[in-house]
Each structure stands twice: as C-alpha cells, then as structure tokens.
Design an enzyme around this catalytic site. Structure first.
Site, PDB file in Angstrom:
ATOM      1  N   GLY A  17       0.981  -0.861   0.104  1.00 25.37           N
ATOM      2  CA  GLY A  17       0.329   0.068   0.133  1.00 25.37           C
ATOM      3  C   GLY A  17       1.225   1.136   0.315  1.00 25.37           C
ATOM      4  O   GLY A  17       0.007   1.835  -0.963  1.00 25.37           O
ATOM      5  N   ASN A  36      -3.924   3.872   7.284  1.00 24.23           N
ATOM      6  CA  ASN A  36      -3.723   2.778   8.066  1.00 24.23           C
ATOM      7  C   ASN A  36      -4.615   2.541   9.467  1.00 24.23           C
ATOM      8  O   ASN A  36      -4.718   3.581  10.201  1.00 24.23           O
ATOM      9  CB  ASN A  36      -2.900   3.038   8.131  1.00 24.23           C
ATOM     10  CG  ASN A  36      -1.896   1.299   8.158  1.00 24.23           C
ATOM     11  OD1 ASN A  36      -1.757   0.090   7.266  1.00 24.23           O
ATOM     12  ND2 ASN A  36      -1.543   0.289   9.294  1.00 24.23           N
ATOM     13  N   SER A 131       0.608  -7.053  -9.451  1.00 19.02           N
ATOM     14  CA  SER A 131       1.468  -7.756  -9.774  1.00 19.02           C
ATOM     15  C   SER A 131       3.031  -6.998  -9.300  1.00 19.02           C
ATOM     16  O   SER A 131       2.714  -6.117 -10.654  1.00 19.02           O
ATOM     17  CB  SER A 131       1.577  -9.346 -10.823  1.00 19.02           C
ATOM     18  OG  SER A 131       2.288  -9.798 -10.618  1.00 19.02           O
ATOM     19  N   LYS A 185      -5.259 -12.430 -12.140  1.00 25.06           N
ATOM     20  CA  LYS A 185      -3.717 -12.280 -11.077  1.00 25.06           C
ATOM     21  C   LYS A 185      -3.955 -13.778 -11.200  1.00 25.06           C
ATOM     22  O   LYS A 185      -2.980 -13.969 -10.222  1.00 25.06           O
ATOM     23  CB  LYS A 185      -5.117 -11.240 -10.034  1.00 25.06           C
ATOM     24  CG  LYS A 185      -3.960 -11.243  -9.243  1.00 25.06           C
ATOM     25  CD  LYS A 185      -2.448 -10.922  -9.370  1.00 25.06           C
ATOM     26  CE  LYS A 185      -0.952 -10.202  -8.631  1.00 25.06           C
ATOM     27  NZ  LYS A 185      -0.853 -11.191  -7.399  1.00 25.06           N
ATOM     28  N   HIS A 188      -2.426 -16.006 -14.000  1.00 24.12           N
ATOM     29  CA  HIS A 188      -1.144 -15.444 -13.583  1.00 24.12           C
ATOM     30  C   HIS A 188       0.023 -16.298 -12.464  1.00 24.12           C
ATOM     31  O   HIS A 188       0.595 -16.844 -12.766  1.00 24.12           O
ATOM     32  CB  HIS A 188      -1.145 -13.462 -13.066  1.00 24.12           C
ATOM     33  CG  HIS A 188       0.051 -12.688 -12.900  1.00 24.12           C
ATOM     34  ND1 HIS A 188       0.464 -13.634 -11.456  1.00 24.12           N
ATOM     35  CD2 HIS A 188       1.175 -12.497 -13.775  1.00 24.12           C
ATOM     36  CE1 HIS A 188       1.842 -12.657 -11.729  1.00 24.12           C
ATOM     37  NE2 HIS A 188       2.218 -12.545 -13.129  1.00 24.12           N
ATOM     38  N   ASN A 189      -0.956 -16.357 -11.325  1.00 30.21           N
ATOM     39  CA  ASN A 189       0.304 -16.961 -10.288  1.00 30.21           C
ATOM     40  C   ASN A 189      -0.005 -18.486 -10.357  1.00 30.21           C
ATOM     41  O   ASN A 189       1.453 -18.462 -10.143  1.00 30.21           O
ATOM     42  CB  ASN A 189      -0.163 -16.107  -9.172  1.00 30.21           C
ATOM     43  CG  ASN A 189      -0.187 -14.924  -7.963  1.00 30.21           C
ATOM     44  OD1 ASN A 189      -0.169 -13.837  -9.631  1.00 30.21           O
ATOM     45  ND2 ASN A 189      -0.403 -14.375  -7.171  1.00 30.21           N
ATOM     46  N   GLU A 192       2.883 -18.394 -12.705  1.00 32.63           N
ATOM     47  CA  GLU A 192       4.258 -18.696 -12.310  1.00 32.63           C
ATOM     48  C   GLU A 192       4.727 -19.524 -11.259  1.00 32.63           C
ATOM     49  O   GLU A 192       6.232 -19.960 -11.619  1.00 32.63           O
ATOM     50  CB  GLU A 192       4.061 -16.911 -11.253  1.00 32.63           C
ATOM     51  CG  GLU A 192       4.959 -16.343 -10.257  1.00 32.63           C
ATOM     52  CD  GLU A 192       4.732 -15.695  -8.906  1.00 32.63           C
ATOM     53  OE1 GLU A 192       3.533 -14.094 -10.092  1.00 32.63           O
ATOM     54  OE2 GLU A 192       4.944 -15.375  -8.558  1.00 32.63           O
ATOM     55  N   ARG A 448     -16.847 -47.841 -15.834  1.00 37.27           N
ATOM     56  CA  ARG A 448     -17.824 -47.391 -15.068  1.00 37.27           C
ATOM     57  C   ARG A 448     -18.769 -47.056 -14.844  1.00 37.27           C
ATOM     58  O   ARG A 448     -19.915 -47.658 -14.435  1.00 37.27           O
ATOM     59  CB  ARG A 448     -17.477 -44.740 -15.348  1.00 37.27           C
ATOM     60  CG  ARG A 448     -16.571 -44.851 -14.779  1.00 37.27           C
ATOM     61  CD  ARG A 448     -16.237 -42.983 -15.632  1.00 37.27           C
ATOM     62  NE  ARG A 448     -17.597 -42.769 -15.015  1.00 37.27           N
ATOM     63  CZ  ARG A 448     -18.348 -41.849 -14.942  1.00 37.27           C
ATOM     64  NH1 ARG A 448     -18.236 -41.932 -16.357  1.00 37.27           N
ATOM     65  NH2 ARG A 448     -19.008 -41.228 -14.452  1.00 37.27           N
TER      66      ARG A 448
HETATM   67  N1  LIG Z   1       3.518  -8.351  -0.947  1.00 35.03           N
HETATM   68  C1  LIG Z   1       3.667  -8.743  -2.424  1.00 35.03           C
HETATM   69  O1  LIG Z   1       4.675  -9.467  -2.908  1.00 35.03           O
HETATM   70  C2  LIG Z   1       1.863  -8.816  -3.169  1.00 35.03           C
HETATM   71  C3  LIG Z   1       1.992  -9.037  -3.893  1.00 35.03           C
HETATM   72  C4  LIG Z   1       0.530  -8.081  -4.731  1.00 35.03           C
HETATM   73  C5  LIG Z   1      -0.216  -8.380  -3.857  1.00 35.03           C
HETATM   74  N2  LIG Z   1      -0.075  -8.128  -2.394  1.00 35.03           N
HETATM   75  C6  LIG Z   1      -1.605  -7.810  -1.793  1.00 35.03           C
HETATM   76  O2  LIG Z   1      -1.033  -7.209  -1.102  1.00 35.03           O
HETATM   77  C7  LIG Z   1      -1.810  -6.590   0.155  1.00 35.03           C
HETATM   78  C8  LIG Z   1      -1.083  -6.129   0.866  1.00 35.03           C
HETATM   79  O3  LIG Z   1       0.206  -6.249   1.117  1.00 35.03           O
HETATM   80  P1  LIG Z   1       1.446  -6.584   1.503  1.00 35.03           P
HETATM   81  O4  LIG Z   1       2.215  -7.131   1.850  1.00 35.03           O
HETATM   82  O5  LIG Z   1       1.248  -4.662   1.685  1.00 35.03           O
HETATM   83  O6  LIG Z   1       0.166  -6.475   3.462  1.00 35.03           O
HETATM   84  P2  LIG Z   1      -0.085  -7.146   4.179  1.00 35.03           P
HETATM   85  O7  LIG Z   1       1.199  -8.053   5.463  1.00 35.03           O
HETATM   86  O8  LIG Z   1      -0.677  -8.312   3.807  1.00 35.03           O
HETATM   87  O9  LIG Z   1      -1.734  -6.450   4.872  1.00 35.03           O
HETATM   88  C9  LIG Z   1      -1.173  -5.447   6.037  1.00 35.03           C
HETATM   89  C10 LIG Z   1      -2.172  -4.264   6.220  1.00 35.03           C
HETATM   90  O10 LIG Z   1      -3.435  -5.314   6.350  1.00 35.03           O
HETATM   91  C11 LIG Z   1      -3.432  -3.823   7.536  1.00 35.03           C
HETATM   92  N3  LIG Z   1      -4.967  -4.743   7.994  1.00 35.03           N
HETATM   93  C12 LIG Z   1      -5.006  -5.989   8.259  1.00 35.03           C
HETATM   94  N4  LIG Z   1      -5.497  -6.162   9.053  1.00 35.03           N
HETATM   95  C13 LIG Z   1      -6.748  -5.799   9.204  1.00 35.03           C
HETATM   96  C14 LIG Z   1      -7.939  -5.403   9.549  1.00 35.03           C
HETATM   97  N5  LIG Z   1      -8.683  -5.611   9.962  1.00 35.03           N
HETATM   98  N6  LIG Z   1      -8.427  -4.428   9.167  1.00 35.03           N
HETATM   99  C15 LIG Z   1      -8.021  -2.829   8.539  1.00 35.03           C
HETATM  100  N7  LIG Z   1      -6.356  -3.314   8.820  1.00 35.03           N
HETATM  101  C16 LIG Z   1      -6.207  -4.059   8.335  1.00 35.03           C
HETATM  102  C17 LIG Z   1      -2.679  -4.139   8.427  1.00 35.03           C
HETATM  103  O11 LIG Z   1      -2.725  -2.477   8.774  1.00 35.03           O
HETATM  104  P3  LIG Z   1      -2.313  -2.193  10.336  1.00 35.03           P
HETATM  105  O12 LIG Z   1      -0.762  -1.606  10.140  1.00 35.03           O
HETATM  106  O13 LIG Z   1      -2.967  -1.916  11.169  1.00 35.03           O
HETATM  107  O14 LIG Z   1      -2.175  -3.906  10.437  1.00 35.03           O
HETATM  108  C18 LIG Z   1      -1.148  -3.331   7.061  1.00 35.03           C
HETATM  109  O15 LIG Z   1      -1.628  -2.096   6.613  1.00 35.03           O
HETATM  110  C19 LIG Z   1      -2.546  -8.414   0.427  1.00 35.03           C
HETATM  111  O16 LIG Z   1      -3.692  -8.825   0.098  1.00 35.03           O
HETATM  112  C20 LIG Z   1      -1.528  -8.778  -0.383  1.00 35.03           C
HETATM  113  O17 LIG Z   1      -1.750 -10.461  -0.713  1.00 35.03           O
HETATM  114  C21 LIG Z   1       0.971  -8.524  -2.127  1.00 35.03           C
END
Ligand SMILES: NC(=O)c1ccc[n+]([C@@H]2O[C@H](COP(=O)([O-])OP(=O)(O)OC[C@H]3O[C@@H](n4cnc5c(N)ncnc54)[C@H](OP(=O)(O)O)[C@@H]3O)[C@@H](O)[C@H]2O)c1
Length: 482
Positions: A17, A36, A131, A185, A188-189, A192, A448
């Site tokens: 984010g 956040n 992605s 998506k 895609h994964n 991958e 069958r």
């Molecule tokens: N990492 C990658 O390479 C990648 C690639 C593509 C897509 N994604 C997707 O992108 C999304 C974000 O990934 P990320 O790795 O940046 O973060 P993450 O570790 O999956 O999630 C952490 C974030 O979610 C928030 N959160 C969790 N539960 C919540 C709730 N109940 N209410 C409000 N906020 C909540 C957390 O807030 P707090 O700070 O308050 O805990 C934090 O901002 C995920 O869905 C992930 O699958 C990730």
C-alpha cells in the site's frame, strides 16, 4: 487534517500500500489521501516521504472527507477478513457513485460476493489484481482490474498512469466485470508457480548431469535470457545462483533450506481448475512439488527407498544443456497454454468477456511472469480470437516440433536416473494426451458402466448405451447419466 482535496486514497500502508501510494503521488495531477488502521504507519509514511504531498488521515470519516467525488479508494490490506472489515467501514462513509477498489490478493469468489453486496449501496466495487511485488507497486505493476464499466471510466486513466509500460503500452486493461480481475491475477500466479518449478527442474538436472557449480549454471541462465526464454524469472534465477553466502562462503542456494513456501494462489488456481474441469497439470505439479518439498518428516523416512543403480551420466554437457533448455521451453508453452485455457473456461462459466490477447500483453511488464514470449501469445490470439488450445498456434507448433525430441530425452533420462522432474514430465504427458488419436478413456467409460451403470457413447452411432454386465451382457439404450 489538511484542507487539500485528494483525487484518490489508499487504505492499508504496509509494504504494498505505501509503495502504491507513493507511485500514485509521483504522477502528475494526483493528490493521495492515506489511511492505515494503526496510525503510526500513516505518520511514518507521510513523514518519510514529504515529497509525495500525502493527505494524512486518522479516521475513515476524515479519509472520506479528504476525497473529491466520485471518491476513489484503493484497499491494500491483508486479504480475507481485513478486506471485509475495511469495506464495511468505507461503505459507511462513502456515497453512491463512489468507487472502492480492492488491490489485495483476494479469492475471485470473495470479490464476486463483495461486488454484489457493495453494489446494493450504489457504491462501485472493483476487485483488482496487482502483480510485481513491492518494487512493481512503487515503479509500475501489472494491473488487472475487474468491476463495472462505469468504474473503469474513472479508474482507467489513473491506473494507466501508474502501471508498468511494455513496448509503449501500459500494463493494465479492464479485464471484465466483478471477479474477473482477481481471477486473472490468480491464474497469473499459477503460471508463475509452474514457470518457477520448471526453471528449478532445469537447474537441478544441469547441476546433477554436468557437475557445474551454481555460478557456472548462472552463466547458462544468463545466456538463455538472451534468447527465446528471455524473462524476469530466468534473469533473477541467474542472480540467485550467483549469490555467495557471506557466513559460509558457499553458494547461497546450497545454504537455503529446500522447502518451498506458498501463499495459496497456486492452490486456488488448481482448485478452481478442478471445479471448471480444466487440466492445468503443470501448475498442479508445481504446487504439489512445493508441498512435497515441505514435508520434511516424510522425506526423512523415505530417503532410503530404493532408487536406480545408475546415476545420471552425461557425455556431452553442451548438448545436454541444450536439451534441458528445449524441454524447459516446451513445458513452459504447455503451462501458459493451460493457464489461458483456465481463463477461457472461467470467462465462459462466469460470463466475463475477457480478451486473452490483451491479458498476455499486460503481463509483458511489471509482473513476475513478464517475458518476451507473451508477445507470441498476443499474436496467436490476434490471429485466432477463438483459438481452443493456445499451443496449436503456428508459432508454438513450430517451437514444440523443434523441442519435442529433446523434451522426450530429458524426461526419460530423469526418470531413468531417479531424478524428480514432475513439471517436465507431466507437461509432456499433457501434450501427448492432446495429440492422441484415441485415449484409454474408453476403457474408463467401460469400467464406470460396469460398476455404476454410468453408461457410455459409441463411436459408430448416436445415443447412450449400457451393457447388462451382471445379466446376459447384451447392450441396451439408456438414459445419459454420465
Ligand atoms: N507483498 C506482495 O508482494 C504482494 C503482491 C501483490 C499483492 N499483494 C497483496 O497486497 C495486499 C497488501 O500486502 P502487504 O504485503 O502490503 O500487506 P499485508 O501484510 O498483507 O497486510 C498488512 C496490512 O493490512 C492491514 N490490516 C490487516 N487487517 C486489517 C483489518 N482488519 N482492518 C484494517 N486493516 C487491516 C494492516 O494494518 P495494520 O498496520 O493496522 O496492522 C496493514 O496495513 C495483500 O492482500 C497482499 O496479498 C501483495
């Protein structure tokens, strides 16, 4: 709160984010509001990136008030309950016509459910696959949005401005309605997973067959990256193989525990394919290979199972490596063909109008499977929009014809030497299954019918038939029960 107005907002400021918010803020004309759940993350992002001009907000009310209408917010939180929790809050403070975008890795059926529920409030909901990991989010990801045509009018220009650019074109297209973006998506994964497993099998065979060091094999991959296999995954494979562990001075790949993790999107791709009846055997083998690798206890008790007497012996290392390259290329074609087959089947089952050529084009940049090769897929769907099997397009037929002898040699050599190459061998079996004039499925239908009176069709006349197996074994016409 500042009295500035934002044209877009981001909720969820973990790594994805915050990078996406910075990417948005860096584009001309954008002002980005950020929120956040734990406010310290918001403060940290805003204070470490003053150049972004973020509008910092600490409540959902403040966040909504900071956005110009129609309000547009991208959610980047932990997929699942976190996403539902944020949607619930945003719906309270947004108004009809506003747009909520979920950029997390949601399961497409959750996206369909959420879209339906949010639509009832008059607010638009868009499930959007992103992605490229953290670097992609910051510099330009490949973006796969679903949702309504109306949302695309507002979102399209913003997303085009932040997406990766491949050959002058932004890596984003409106995939289709509701869950279409997250479905694509997911596949895609899955692709991958297959691509990574195939590369890993190629590395393993070269290492065992030629005794080359990881650094020497890195050179092989770097060379392959200059040809038809050119791709991000081949490029980073060379980087990983070249890495030396600082503690032990050994190749890092020899120090990393050989148990592969997974976050679930490979399994979703396979589960969905099973539901749709699409044979994505390469993706499935890749997913299962990761599971097998992580069963340490089972592997430990199985280590002494009997194997072949002869280890892999290679007389001519160069021609062996070329065989491996061709086996990798052919198996990769199968994996992509199976993935596109799943998208086609998903589009038909869920009523999405997905342009497969456009999908292949938006994967050319920003995402993990980015590759030159995707241009050939785009060509194939341009020349034959309704192509039933991607690997029957002329370019792939030529490539498979060129590769198949080597592919067969590699699969037989690895089986004879007792080396697992599940994705290579299952891809070849799929290819030969498609080619077969007749399959032993006829015998399965007979079995069958024998035990379950499931009936069968005949090749020589219309109708559905059953043999009276426990009677006089004459054949009768029957109702089709499958
Ligand atoms: N990492 C990658 O390479 C990648 C690639 C593509 C897509 N994604 C997707 O992108 C999304 C974000 O990934 P990320 O790795 O940046 O973060 P993450 O570790 O999956 O999630 C952490 C974030 O979610 C928030 N959160 C969790 N539960 C919540 C709730 N109940 N209410 C409000 N906020 C909540 C957390 O807030 P707090 O700070 O308050 O805990 C934090 O901002 C995920 O869905 C992930 O699958 C990730």
């Amino acid at each position: 709160m500042s009295d500035k107005t934002a044209n877009i907002g981001v909720v969820g400021l973990a790594v994805m984010g915050s990078n996406l918010a910075r990417n948005l803020a860096s584009r001309e004309g954008n002002t980005v509001a950020v929120y956040n759940r734990s406010h310290d993350k918001t403060e940290h992002l805003v204070s470490t990136h003053p150049e972004a001009g973020f509008i910092s907000t600490s409540t959902y009310e403040e966040f909504a008030a900071s956005l110009s209408q129609p309000r547009t917010a991208i959610i980047m939180v932990k997929a699942g309950r976190g996403t539902d929790a944020v949607i619930e809050e945003l719906v309270k403070v947004f108004e009809p016509g506003d747009i909520i975008v979920d950029g997390g890795n949601a399961l497409f059926t959750d996206t369909i459910r959420r879209e339906k529920a949010v639509r009832e409030t008059g607010i638009n909901f868009v499930g959007m696959g992103v992605s490229g990991g953290e670097e992609g989010a910051l510099l330009g990801p490949s973006i796969m949005p679903g949702g309504s045509d109306e949302s695309w009018v507002t979102l399209g220009p913003i997303l085009k401005s932040i997406a990766a650019i491949a050959e002058g074109e932004p890596c984003v297209t409106h995939i289709g309605h509701d869950g279409a973006g997250h479905f694509v998506k997911m596949v895609h994964n899955g692709i991958e997973y297959a691509d990574m497993q195939l590369i890993a099998e190629a590395y393993d065979l070269i290492r065992r067959g030629t005794n080359k060091s990881p650094a020497e094999i890195a050179d092989v991959f770097a060379e392959w990256n200059g040809g038809e296999l050119e791709s991000y995954l081949i490029e980073i494979t060379a980087e990983v193989l070249r890495q030396v562990d600082a503690d032990t001075n050994k190749p890092l790949v020899d120090i990393i525990l050989d148990q592969a993790g997974a976050k679930g999107t490979g399994a979703w791709t396979v589960q969905t394919a099973l539901d749709l009846g699409v044979p994505v055997s390469g993706i499935a083998e890749a997913t299962f290979a990761r599971s097998l690798s992580s069963h340490a206890e089972q592997r430990a008790v199985s280590r002494d199972l009997p194997g072949p007497a002869q280890a892999l012996t290679v007389d001519d290392a160069d021609s062996f490596i070329e065989d491996v390259r061709l086996a990798l290329f052919a198996s990769k074609i199968v994996a992509y063909s199976q993935g596109f087959d799943e998208i086609r089947a998903g589009a038909s089952a869920y009523g999405w109008n997905i342009d497969l050529g456009a999908v292949s084009k938006i994967w050319r940049g920003g995402c993990i499977i980015r590759a030159q090769f995707l241009n050939r897929i785009a060509d194939a769907y341009r020349d034959a929009v309704e192509l039933p099997v991607l690997l029957t397009a002329p370019y792939f037929v030529e490539a498979l014809g060129r590769a198949q002898d080597a592919w067969r040699r590699i699969v037989s050599i690895s089986a004879a030497a007792g080396l697992p190459a599940p994705a290579f061998s299952s891809s070849l079996a799929y290819y030969d299954g498609l080619r077969a004039e007749r399959l032993p499925a006829a015998l399965i239908q007979g079995q069958r019918d024998f035990f379950g009176a499931h009936t069968y069709k005949r090749i020589d006349k219309e109708g559905t038939f059953h043999t009276l197996w426990s009677g006089d074994r004459t054949e009768i016409e029957a109702e089709d029960t499958h």
